[in-house]
Design an enzyme around this catalytic site. Structure first.
Site, PDB file in Angstrom:
ATOM      1  N   GLU A 254      27.088-111.887  20.923  1.00 51.04           N
ATOM      2  CA  GLU A 254      26.385-110.920  20.066  1.00 51.04           C
ATOM      3  C   GLU A 254      25.029-110.670  20.707  1.00 51.04           C
ATOM      4  O   GLU A 254      24.169-111.550  20.690  1.00 51.04           O
ATOM      5  CB  GLU A 254      26.219-111.491  18.647  1.00 51.04           C
ATOM      6  N   CYS A 288      18.155-107.567  15.914  1.00 49.96           N
ATOM      7  CA  CYS A 288      18.958-106.965  16.977  1.00 49.96           C
ATOM      8  C   CYS A 288      19.427-105.566  16.581  1.00 49.96           C
ATOM      9  O   CYS A 288      19.622-104.703  17.427  1.00 49.96           O
ATOM     10  CB  CYS A 288      20.160-107.849  17.292  1.00 49.96           C
TER      11      CYS A 288
HETATM   12  P1  NAD Z   1      17.793-115.352  24.611  1.00 48.78           P
HETATM   13  O1  NAD Z   1      19.022-114.810  25.218  1.00 48.78           O
HETATM   14  O2  NAD Z   1      16.605-115.541  25.460  1.00 48.78           O
HETATM   15  O3  NAD Z   1      18.073-116.776  23.944  1.00 48.78           O
HETATM   16  C1  NAD Z   1      19.079-116.970  22.968  1.00 48.78           C
HETATM   17  C2  NAD Z   1      19.482-118.432  22.982  1.00 48.78           C
HETATM   18  O4  NAD Z   1      20.102-118.708  24.222  1.00 48.78           O
HETATM   19  C3  NAD Z   1      18.324-119.404  22.862  1.00 48.78           C
HETATM   20  O5  NAD Z   1      18.714-120.526  22.095  1.00 48.78           O
HETATM   21  C4  NAD Z   1      18.072-119.818  24.301  1.00 48.78           C
HETATM   22  O6  NAD Z   1      17.491-121.084  24.422  1.00 48.78           O
HETATM   23  C5  NAD Z   1      19.490-119.820  24.827  1.00 48.78           C
HETATM   24  N1  NAD Z   1      19.608-119.659  26.276  1.00 48.78           N
HETATM   25  C6  NAD Z   1      18.812-118.968  27.117  1.00 48.78           C
HETATM   26  N2  NAD Z   1      19.279-119.061  28.385  1.00 48.78           N
HETATM   27  C7  NAD Z   1      20.414-119.812  28.332  1.00 48.78           C
HETATM   28  C8  NAD Z   1      21.356-120.267  29.284  1.00 48.78           C
HETATM   29  N3  NAD Z   1      21.234-119.954  30.576  1.00 48.78           N
HETATM   30  N4  NAD Z   1      22.379-121.026  28.864  1.00 48.78           N
HETATM   31  C9  NAD Z   1      22.528-121.343  27.571  1.00 48.78           C
HETATM   32  N5  NAD Z   1      21.663-120.949  26.611  1.00 48.78           N
HETATM   33  C10 NAD Z   1      20.625-120.184  26.985  1.00 48.78           C
HETATM   34  O7  NAD Z   1      17.477-114.412  23.370  1.00 48.78           O
HETATM   35  P2  NAD Z   1      16.239-114.496  22.371  1.00 48.78           P
HETATM   36  O8  NAD Z   1      15.059-113.924  23.044  1.00 48.78           O
HETATM   37  O9  NAD Z   1      16.143-115.847  21.787  1.00 48.78           O
HETATM   38  O10 NAD Z   1      16.733-113.553  21.185  1.00 48.78           O
HETATM   39  C11 NAD Z   1      16.463-112.211  21.156  1.00 48.78           C
HETATM   40  C12 NAD Z   1      17.660-111.432  21.646  1.00 48.78           C
HETATM   41  O11 NAD Z   1      18.783-111.763  20.831  1.00 48.78           O
HETATM   42  C13 NAD Z   1      17.471-109.948  21.496  1.00 48.78           C
HETATM   43  O12 NAD Z   1      17.962-109.312  22.642  1.00 48.78           O
HETATM   44  C14 NAD Z   1      18.306-109.607  20.282  1.00 48.78           C
HETATM   45  O13 NAD Z   1      18.734-108.265  20.252  1.00 48.78           O
HETATM   46  C15 NAD Z   1      19.425-110.564  20.406  1.00 48.78           C
HETATM   47  N6  NAD Z   1      20.090-110.802  19.106  1.00 48.78           N
HETATM   48  C16 NAD Z   1      21.342-110.300  18.924  1.00 48.78           C
HETATM   49  C17 NAD Z   1      21.960-110.460  17.688  1.00 48.78           C
HETATM   50  C18 NAD Z   1      23.335-109.890  17.433  1.00 48.78           C
HETATM   51  O14 NAD Z   1      23.968-110.292  16.454  1.00 48.78           O
HETATM   52  N7  NAD Z   1      23.836-108.984  18.259  1.00 48.78           N
HETATM   53  C19 NAD Z   1      21.318-111.153  16.659  1.00 48.78           C
HETATM   54  C20 NAD Z   1      20.057-111.668  16.904  1.00 48.78           C
HETATM   55  C21 NAD Z   1      19.439-111.493  18.148  1.00 48.78           C
END
Ligand code: NAD
Length: 517
Positions: A254, A288
Site C-alpha cells: 500500500e 496517503c
Molecule cells: P517509508 O516507506 O519510508 O517507511 C514505511 C515503513 O517501512 C517504516 O516502518 C520504515 O521503517 C520501513 N522501511 C523503510 N525502508 C525499509 C526497508 N528497506 N525494509 C523494510 N522496511 C523498511 O514510508 P513513510 O515515510 O514512513 O510513510 C509515508 C509514505 O507511506 C507515503 O508515501 C504515504 O503515501 C505512504 N502511505 C501509504 C498508505 C496506503 O495505504 N497506500 C497509507 C499510509 C502511508
C-alpha cells in the site's frame, strides 16, 4: 508543554518491554510538539527478529487449531477495550505523531470498524467451500482456507495505530501469527493496541513487535515471514516487493499517491469547500489518500478558490492535547523541511502562494501552515511527486476531458475525488479515473471507511488491497482437497484408448451443454 498524565513511566516500561530487542541499542522516541524524549525504544538485531518470528510461529500452531468462534471472541473483547481506552490511545498517537486530536480519534475508529466487518464476514470467508469435482457425481473438490503462518507487517508513521492493528486483525482471525515492525517514531500506539489484544485473550507470543530502522530490519524480517503486508512509500515498496518475490512469498503493498480532485461545474460550492479542507489538510496532509491537486471548472473557479482560501485561513493550527485545533504538526522537523522545500521550489519556479507557505516554529519544531498554491506545473516537485504535507495546487479547467486526462497523467493511482450535483455525470467521470479509490462528493473517507470493498492502489500506488474479502483471504492459502468416490480419472492400463478418446470427447461436449465445467 506537559505530556498527558495518562502516559506514565509504568505504562511506557510495559509497552517497550514488548519489543523483541536489546536495551543496549535504543531509539529516542520524542514528543513531536516539543522534541523532548518520551522513552528509549529497544532496537531489534537480526537474532531478536528471528526470535520474534519463532515465538509467533510457536503460538500460531495452537491458535490456528482454535475453533473460529473462540478466536473471534478475542476480537469482540478487543473491540470494546479499544472503545473504552480511546482517549489514552489518542494521547499516545498525538504525543508520538504530533497530529491534531480530532485526527487521532478518527484514526482509532478505523480499528473497531475493521473488527466489526470481519467479525461478520470471517465465518463465511474461512468456511470450506464445496465445488463441483472434475467428473460429475463421483468426484468433488473442496476449497479450504489455511493460514499462511506468520505474517510480517511493516507500517508507516502517519497512521501508526490503524496500520499496526487494522491490517493485523484479519491476519490473526484467519489463524496466523503476526510480527509487526512499526516506524520507530510511532511505536507506542501500536504497542498499546497489542497490549489490549493480549488483555482480550490473545495467546501470549502470537503478536510480536520488532523495532529498528527499515533497511536494517527489512532483510531478516522478510526472510522469516510467510507473507508481507507493507504500507509506506513507493520507493520502499519496490524494495520489499523485490525481496518478497525473491523469497516466493506473497505481499501486499500500500504505497503513495498524488491524488487529484475534479470539481465539476455543478458542484455544491459550500460542501466542496468544507470537504476539501479535510481532503487536503486532514492529518496535516500526511494521508496517503490526501488530495494534492485540484482541478476546478472555469465557471466556478473565481468563486470557489477565494472561499477555499478563506476557509483554510480560518483553520486552527496548534499543539494541544484537546479537540480545539483542526491542524496539528508534521511528523518531524526533517519532514517539515521536505514539505517547505516543495513549496519553495514551486514558488521559485513561478507558483503563487494563496495562503500559508510558512513554517510555524512559534507553535512547535515541525509545524507548517496549510498551503494553497496556484500555478503549479509538472516541472515543480509539488506538481509531480507526493509532497505528503498540507500543500495543494489549484488549477482551472474548461473541458472535463482535459481534467480527466490531467488527473490521470501520473504514475500514481491511489485515490481521487469528484464533486458534482448530477451524480450520474459525476459517476461517469469517476469511472474514467485511473485510481484504486474514487470518492464522489467526498475527499477520501467515503472510500476508506467502506470496509466491505477492497481498497488499494493501481499503477505505482500499490499491489493488492486491504478491506473486503481479499483483505482477509490474502492471508490464507487456498487448498484444493479433491475426492473421488470411485477411480474414474485414469482409464485402466488395458483400456482401448480409441474408445476412451471417443467417450471423453462426448463427455466433455455434454459437460459444456449442461453447464458443468
Ligand atoms: P517509508 O516507506 O519510508 O517507511 C514505511 C515503513 O517501512 C517504516 O516502518 C520504515 O521503517 C520501513 N522501511 C523503510 N525502508 C525499509 C526497508 N528497506 N525494509 C523494510 N522496511 C523498511 O514510508 P513513510 O515515510 O514512513 O510513510 C509515508 C509514505 O507511506 C507515503 O508515501 C504515504 O503515501 C505512504 N502511505 C501509504 C498508505 C496506503 O495505504 N497506500 C497509507 C499510509 C502511508
Amino acid at each position: 508543554m506537559a505530556l498527558p498524565s495518562t502516559i506514565t513511566d509504568e505504562l511506557l516500561d510495559r509497552l517497550t518491554s514488548r519489543v523483541s530487542g536489546s536495551t543496549d541499542n535504543t531509539w529516542k522516541l520524542t514528543e513531536v510538539y516539543t522534541g523532548e524524549v518520551i522513552t528509549e525504544l529497544p532496537q531489534s538485531k537480526p537474532a531478536d527478529i528471528e526470535a520474534a518470528f519463532d515465538k509467533a510461529r510457536a503460538a500460531q500452531h495452537e491458535w490456528s487449531q482454535w475453533p473460529l468462534k473462540k478466536r473471534l471472541a478475542v476480537f469482540k473483547k478487543f473491540h470494546q477495550l479499544v472503545l473504552d481506552n480511546a482517549l489514552i490511545i489518542s494521547d499516545l498517537i498525538q504525543a508520538e505523531s504530533g497530529k491534531a486530536r480530532r485526527m487521532a480519534f478518527d484514526e482509532i475508529c478505523d480499528v473497531p470498524m475493521v473488527i466489526s466487518y470481519y467479525l461478520k464476514r470471517a465465518p463465511k470467508l474461512l468456511a470450506p467451500v464445496k465445488r463441483a469435482g472434475a467428473v460429475p457425481v463421483v468426484s468433488s473438490s473442496t476449497e479450504v482456507r489455511q493460514p499462511k503462518g506468520v505474517v510480517g507487517i511493516i507500517g508507516p508513521w502517519n497512521f501508526p495505530f490503524a496500520t499496526g492493528l487494522s491490517d493485523a486483525i484479519p491476519a490473526l482471525m484467519a489463524g496466523n501469527g503476526v510480527v509487526v515492525k512499526p516506524d520507530n517514531k510511532t511505536a507506542l500506539s501500536p504497542l498499546y493496541g497489542i497490549d489490549l489484544l493480549y488483555k482480550a485473550g490473545l495467546p501470549e507470543g502470537l503478536f510480536q513487535v520488532v523495532c529498528g530502522e527499515g533497511p536494517d530490519i527489512g532483510p531478516t524480517f522478510i526472510d522469516n515471514a510467510n507473507y508481507v503486508m507493507f504500507t509506506g512509500s513507493t520507493a520502499t515498496g519496490r524494495v520489499i516487493g523485490a525481496q518478497a518475490g525473491k523469497n516466493l512469498i506473497g505481499c501486499c503493498l500500500e504505497l503513495g499517491g498524488k491524488n487529484p480532485m475534479i470539481v465539476l461545474p455543478d458542484a455544491n460550492i459550500e460542501e466542496t469547500v468544507e470537504g476539501s479542507l479535510f481532503a487536503c489538510f486532514g492529518n496535516t496532509g500526511q494521508i496517503c489518500m490526501a488530495v494534492e491537486r485540484m482541478y476546478i471548472h472555469d465557471s466556478i473557479y473565481d468563486e470557489f478558490v477565494p472561499r477555499f482560501v478563506q476557509a483554510t485561513k480560518e483553520l486552527k493550527i496548534d499543539a494541544r492535547y484537546d479537540f480545539e485545533p483542526h491542524i496539528g504538526s508534521l511528523i518531524s522537523r526533517d519532514h517539515m523541511e521536505r514539505v517547505a522545500a516543495h513549496v519553495d521550489d514551486a514558488v521559485a519556479k513561478g507558483a503563487k502562494v494563496l495562503t500559508g507557505g510558512k513554517a510555524r516554529p512559534d507553535i512547535g519544531p515541525a509545524f507548517y501552515e496549510p498551503t494553497i498554491l496556484e500555478g503549479v506545473t509538472t516541472e515543480m516537485m509539488a506538481g509531480c511527486t507526493e509532497t505528503f504535507g498540507p500543500v495543494v495546487g489549484v488549477h482551472r479547467y474548461s473541458d472535463v476531458e482535459d481534467a480527466i486526462r490531467i488527473a490521470n497523467s501520473t504514475d500514481y493511482g491511489l485515490n481521487a475525488s469528484v464533486w458534482g450535483s448530477d451524480l450520474d455525470a459525476a459517476y461517469k467521470v469517476a469511472e474514467r479515473i485511473q485510481s484504486g479509490n474514487v470518492n464522489i462528493n467526498d475527499g477520501l473517507a467515503a472510500a476508506y471507511a467502506a470496509k466491505g470493498t477492497p481498497s488499494g492502489g493501481v499503477k505505482q500506488s500499490g499491489v493488492g488491497a486491504r478491506h473486503g474479502d481479499q483483505g482477509l483471504l490474502k492471508y490464507t492459502d487456498a487448498v484444493n482437497i479433491a475426492m473421488l468416490k470411485k477411480q474414474v480419472m485414469s482409464p485402466p492400463r488395458d483400456a482401448n484408448y480409441d474408445d476412451h478418446v471417443k467417450q471423453t470427447v462426448k463427455g466433455l461436449a455434454w459437460m459444456r451443454k449442461l453447464g458443468i465445467r
